[in-house]
Design an enzyme around this catalytic site. Structure first.
Site, PDB file in Angstrom:
ATOM      1  N   PRO A 111     -34.888  14.036  34.627  1.00 56.20           N
ATOM      2  CA  PRO A 111     -34.980  14.968  33.508  1.00 56.20           C
ATOM      3  C   PRO A 111     -34.079  14.509  32.357  1.00 56.20           C
ATOM      4  O   PRO A 111     -32.915  14.171  32.569  1.00 56.20           O
ATOM      5  CB  PRO A 111     -34.478  16.288  34.108  1.00 56.20           C
ATOM      6  CG  PRO A 111     -34.733  16.149  35.572  1.00 56.20           C
ATOM      7  CD  PRO A 111     -34.503  14.700  35.880  1.00 56.20           C
ATOM      8  N   GLU A 112     -34.633  14.464  31.155  1.00 61.23           N
ATOM      9  CA  GLU A 112     -33.863  14.069  29.987  1.00 61.23           C
ATOM     10  C   GLU A 112     -33.540  15.309  29.158  1.00 61.23           C
ATOM     11  O   GLU A 112     -33.829  16.437  29.559  1.00 61.23           O
ATOM     12  CB  GLU A 112     -34.632  13.019  29.194  1.00 61.23           C
ATOM     13  CG  GLU A 112     -34.834  11.736  29.992  1.00 61.23           C
ATOM     14  CD  GLU A 112     -35.335  10.571  29.155  1.00 61.23           C
ATOM     15  OE1 GLU A 112     -35.188  10.613  27.920  1.00 61.23           O
ATOM     16  OE2 GLU A 112     -35.868   9.614  29.729  1.00 61.23           O
TER      17      GLU A 112
END
Length: 274
Positions: free
Chosen positions: A2-3
């Site tokens: 996840p960014e």
């Protein structure tokens, strides 16, 4: 992994369910995450959630006693359950509210974290972080000045959390393509005009990804269980061998800083030198 957009979408998703609610209890079934979950995390019990913030890829749950810092790591996600259900193997932490809802942390690889920070203090993991990319603090003049002493390729430069937080691998490739900057151009060779375009692209790409719900990654779902949709609009990331959407040349793939990078050799000129 996840960014920043995925983490921001998670914050937006859980906030309506948690804000101003009282934490009845916290269950830590697996304390061995990236770092051991500190015993102080139990101080959340009985506390009212005053605010839910994001700093870089950390989610911060603020109470009058202190703040819980949550990092999703490589494969973590947060889900809001309407009521308690039996946890699965990789459901490591539950935060139960007095209204019966449960914030559940799921992390198969256990690279994420739950940390604790006393009120009015800053945790060590955040002490080195650069500005948020969607704030006025992150601007062309700031980035240009940072770049002058950096003999490193631009892709690694903008992915350095000490320079700016949250520009992960996917969004770095997309922003560089939008700005027509080759990922291997040395940062100190970039012109102010190139950096101005790059800053603008970083802001636009991240904002658009947040609006559309985050990139669809196999390990990420929003708090309501729905995947993000930004992957449908990716221009170059993951598209090696396919036609560039601008010039129709084939998209190239190369490891840069041990990360897969995608770019168009034709569109992303390397005027600054490699």
């Amino acid at each position: 992994m996840p960014e920043l957009p995925e983490v921001e979408v998670s914050r937006m998703g859980i906030t309506p369910h948690l804000l101003n609610q009282t934490i009845q209890k916290i269950d830590v079934r697996q304390p061995k995450l990236r770092w051991p979950v500190p015993e102080e995390i139990l101080l959340l019990q009985g506390q009212v959630i005053r605010q839910i913030r994001r700093r870089a890829k950390y989610l911060l749950i603020d109470t009058d006693t202190g703040t819980a810092l949550i990092h999703l790591g490589m494969s973590g996600n947060l889900r809001v359950l309407e009521q308690f259900i039996e946890p699965n193997k990789h459901d490591h932490v539950d935060l139960t509210l007095t209204n019966g809802k449960v914030l559940r942390y799921h992390d198969p690889r256990r690279f994420g974290a739950w940390l604790w920070c006393e009120i009015d203090t800053e945790h060590d993991v955040m002490s080195h972080l650069g500005p948020e990319p969607l704030t006025d603090e992150f601007n062309a003049q700031y980035l240009f000045e940072k770049a002058q002493s950096r003999k490193v390729v631009t892709k690694q430069f903008i992915m350095d959390n000490k320079v700016v937080v949250g520009v992960g691998n996917i969004y770095a490739s997309e922003s560089l393509f939008g700005a027509r900057v080759h990922p291997k151009t040395l940062a100190n060779k970039l012109t102010l005009q190139q950096i101005t375009l790059l800053v603008d692209e970083i802001k636009k790409v991240l904002a658009r990804a947040i609006t559309q719900g985050g990139t669809t990654l196999k390990d990420f779902n929003q708090a309501d269980g729905k995947p993000g949709y930004f992957a449908q609009e990716l221009q170059v990331y993951g598209k090696a061998g396919k036609a560039c959407p601008v010039c129709s040349e084939l998209i190239q793939e190369e490891k840069i800083g041990q990360r897969n990078s995608f770019f168009c050799e034709s569109c992303q000129s390397n005027d600054g030198g490699k």
